[in-house]
Every structure is written in structure tokens, then in C-alpha cells.
Scaffold this motif. Structure first.
Motif, PDB file in Angstrom:
ATOM      1  N   ARG A  77      37.534  14.803 -35.880  1.00 32.78           N
ATOM      2  CA  ARG A  77      38.016  13.575 -36.529  1.00 32.78           C
ATOM      3  C   ARG A  77      39.541  13.582 -36.628  1.00 32.78           C
ATOM      4  O   ARG A  77      40.192  12.535 -36.498  1.00 32.78           O
ATOM      5  CB  ARG A  77      37.416  13.437 -37.933  1.00 32.78           C
ATOM      6  N   SER A 128      33.424  10.275 -31.323  1.00 34.64           N
ATOM      7  CA  SER A 128      32.506  10.853 -30.335  1.00 34.64           C
ATOM      8  C   SER A 128      33.106  10.832 -28.934  1.00 34.64           C
ATOM      9  O   SER A 128      32.832  11.711 -28.125  1.00 34.64           O
ATOM     10  CB  SER A 128      31.169  10.120 -30.330  1.00 34.64           C
ATOM     11  N   ASP A 155      27.859  22.231 -31.869  1.00 32.43           N
ATOM     12  CA  ASP A 155      27.768  23.288 -30.845  1.00 32.43           C
ATOM     13  C   ASP A 155      28.081  24.653 -31.452  1.00 32.43           C
ATOM     14  O   ASP A 155      28.497  25.555 -30.742  1.00 32.43           O
ATOM     15  CB  ASP A 155      28.774  22.997 -29.717  1.00 32.43           C
ATOM     16  N   ARG A 211      26.611   7.486 -31.916  1.00 32.19           N
ATOM     17  CA  ARG A 211      27.209   8.826 -31.912  1.00 32.19           C
ATOM     18  C   ARG A 211      26.181   9.875 -31.502  1.00 32.19           C
ATOM     19  O   ARG A 211      26.487  10.770 -30.717  1.00 32.19           O
ATOM     20  CB  ARG A 211      27.819   9.138 -33.278  1.00 32.19           C
ATOM     21  N   ARG A 256      26.555  14.060 -23.668  1.00 30.29           N
ATOM     22  CA  ARG A 256      27.822  14.372 -22.997  1.00 30.29           C
ATOM     23  C   ARG A 256      27.679  15.646 -22.150  1.00 30.29           C
ATOM     24  O   ARG A 256      26.833  16.511 -22.433  1.00 30.29           O
ATOM     25  CB  ARG A 256      28.943  14.518 -24.033  1.00 30.29           C
TER      26      ARG A 256
HETATM   27  O1   DC Z   1      30.059  15.939 -38.194  1.00 28.44           O
HETATM   28  P1   DC Z   1      30.912  14.669 -37.982  1.00 28.44           P
HETATM   29  O2   DC Z   1      30.111  13.408 -38.007  1.00 28.44           O
HETATM   30  O3   DC Z   1      32.084  14.603 -38.877  1.00 28.44           O
HETATM   31  O4   DC Z   1      31.465  14.843 -36.492  1.00 28.44           O
HETATM   32  C1   DC Z   1      32.354  13.945 -35.922  1.00 28.44           C
HETATM   33  C2   DC Z   1      32.166  13.897 -34.411  1.00 28.44           C
HETATM   34  O5   DC Z   1      32.623  15.112 -33.816  1.00 28.44           O
HETATM   35  C3   DC Z   1      30.747  13.676 -33.926  1.00 28.44           C
HETATM   36  O6   DC Z   1      30.696  12.541 -33.101  1.00 28.44           O
HETATM   37  C4   DC Z   1      30.399  14.873 -33.100  1.00 28.44           C
HETATM   38  C5   DC Z   1      31.672  15.593 -32.893  1.00 28.44           C
HETATM   39  N1   DC Z   1      31.519  17.032 -33.084  1.00 28.44           N
HETATM   40  C6   DC Z   1      31.330  17.819 -31.985  1.00 28.44           C
HETATM   41  O7   DC Z   1      31.233  17.299 -30.882  1.00 28.44           O
HETATM   42  N2   DC Z   1      31.256  19.158 -32.119  1.00 28.44           N
HETATM   43  C7   DC Z   1      31.340  19.739 -33.327  1.00 28.44           C
HETATM   44  N3   DC Z   1      31.265  21.066 -33.422  1.00 28.44           N
HETATM   45  C8   DC Z   1      31.508  18.934 -34.485  1.00 28.44           C
HETATM   46  C9   DC Z   1      31.580  17.584 -34.341  1.00 28.44           C
END
Ligand code: DC
Length: 226
Positions: A40, A101, A132, A181, A188
């Protein structure tokens, strides 16, 4: 003193991962890191530096040229700073949610953030949540939890969170954003959201926060005892 382990918590958007991770870290006296906040923060940097087209598309080339200008710090487990500016609240807006995202699909962004996350967790005693963490960031984590919840419950929880912050947003828009999202995060090419083969699943749909915490503490106790 009991051994300090690494705990990875992954799952879809708004299923309660960060709330559980925070409570678990606090109960164990571990460090809590919300890795989503780091993605973010990069999305916020894109907005701040006009790296988004009018159609809400991230300009990947420009972002990659600026990556070395992004300095992130996490203080007291929960505050996030971008180049010295406290952006803890600013990253929770729908504007950031709408592009984050996309940002998380970019390989160079992931490489940078994964390296930071691994450095933060190198001594153990950490609870990190994201998408991940159990598969890529800490594949050797002693405890991996994959959190799920129904779409209805996730929408209601995220809506309540936004409303509490004074955001005016329709329930349908919250649901649409969550599903979009999920779709981007799971499909992806780079480190898609998926359950690690050795993760244990926690469905939070019908569990209170306290019940979730107790469940996780039991999982930790079983591991630390063995
Ligand atoms: O958990 P969150 O909703 O705040 O995450 C924001 C975005 O970041 C979400 O679209 C997925 C991505 N994200 C990611 O790809 N890998 C992570 N380890 C954490 C979040």
C-alpha cells in the motif's frame, strides 16, 4: 525461555489476517509486520508522484525508475513511514485500495519488498501477514496459517472498518473491490496468493477475534512443545 518462531499468515483481502496477526504477536511478545501495508505504501507513492494514468493504470516504467527513491520504515510494529512521512492512515483509503493490487503484480516491487521483509524476520519472533509469506517470504516458517472467511463477512468487516474512519462508501463497491483484488492477487504471475502445502487453514467466518486468537495460540503451543 521458549524458542521464538516465525509465523506466516496468508489469505484473501479482509478475512481478518492482520487483526489476528497483531493479537497473536502481542500475546507472544513478537514483532508484527503487515506486509500489505508495504505494498500500500508503494501504491501511495505512485499516487503522490503522479505515476498513475487517468484510467487508473500504474505507469510501471516510471515506477521502476523511482524505486530507489522509496524508503520504508516500520516503527513500533504498526506505524509505516514513507521517506520520513507517517502514512499509516493515508494508505487505508479506497484510492490506495483501488490500485494496490496492480502495484503488487510488479516483479521489481515484490523483489524489493520481499528482501525488506526477510531482513525484518531474520531473527524469528515475528508474525507477518500477507499473501506470499508462507510460500515466498518465509517458506521455512515454523507455523503457517491460511485464513479464509465468506465474502459476505469480509465485505461487512471491511465496510465497518471504513465507516469507522468516516469513509462514505457503498457496500457493493466494497464487495466489488475485494473480489477484484482477490482475482488479481490469485491469478498474477508473480507470487500469486495460494495456500502453502504445509499451512493450516483457519476459517474466521463464524469465529470471534478471541476465538481466532485462542486457536492460533494453541497451534503455537503445540509447535513450541514439540
Ligand atoms: O493485506 P492488504 O489488503 O492490505 O494488501 C494490499 C494488497 O497488497 C493486496 O492487493 C495484495 C497485496 N499483497 C501482496 O501481494 N503480497 C503481500 N505479501 C501482501 C499484500
Amino acid at each position: 525461555m521458549p524458542k521464538k518462531i516465525t509465523i506466516a499468515i496468508d489469505g484473501h483481502a479482509a478475512c481478518g489476517k492482520s487483526t489476528l496477526a497483531k493479537a497473536l504477536a502481542s500475546a507472544l511478545n513478537y514483532t508484527f509486520i503487515d506486509s500489505g501495508a508495504m505494498y500500500r505504501a508503494v501504491a501511495y507513492f505512485c499516487l503522490q508522484n503522479h505515476l498513475i494514468t487517468e484510467d487508473n493504470v500504474v505507469n510501471i516504467e516510471q515506477l521502476e525508475n523511482h524505486l530507489d527513491k522509496i524508503h520504508l520504515e516500520i516503527k513500533a510494529s504498526q506505524l509505516i513511514f514513507l521517506n520520513g512521512q507517517n502514512i499509516t492512515d493515508a494508505i487505508r483509503t479506497p484510492r490506495v485500495a483501488n490500485i494496490v493490487s496492480q502495484v503488487a503484480t510488479i516483479k521489481s516491487v515484490r523483489n524489493k519488498l520481499v528482501a525488506l521483509q526477510q531482513a525484518m524476520g531474520k531473527s524469528g519472533g515475528i508474525v507477518m501477514d500477507g499473501r506470499d509469506i508462507g510460500t515466498v517470504v518465509f517458506p521455512n516458517a515454523e507455523l503457517k496459517i491460511f485464513v479464509t472467511a465468506s465474502t459476505e463477512v469480509r465485505t461487512a468487516r471491511r465496510l465497518a472498518e471504513l465507516q469507522a474512519k468516516g469513509e462514505q462508501i457503498a457496500q457493493d463497491d466494497v464487495k466489488k473491490n475485494l473480489l477484484q483484488r482477490d482475482q488479481l492477487d490469485s491469478t498474477r504471475a508473480e507470487s500469486p496468493l495460494k495456500q502453502a502445502s504445509d499451512a493450516i487453514v483457519l476459517d474466521t467466518t463464524e469465529l470471534s477475534r478471541e476465538e481466532q486468537l485462542q486457536w492460533a495460540l494453541e497451534a503455537v503451543a503445540l509447535l513450541v512443545a514439540n
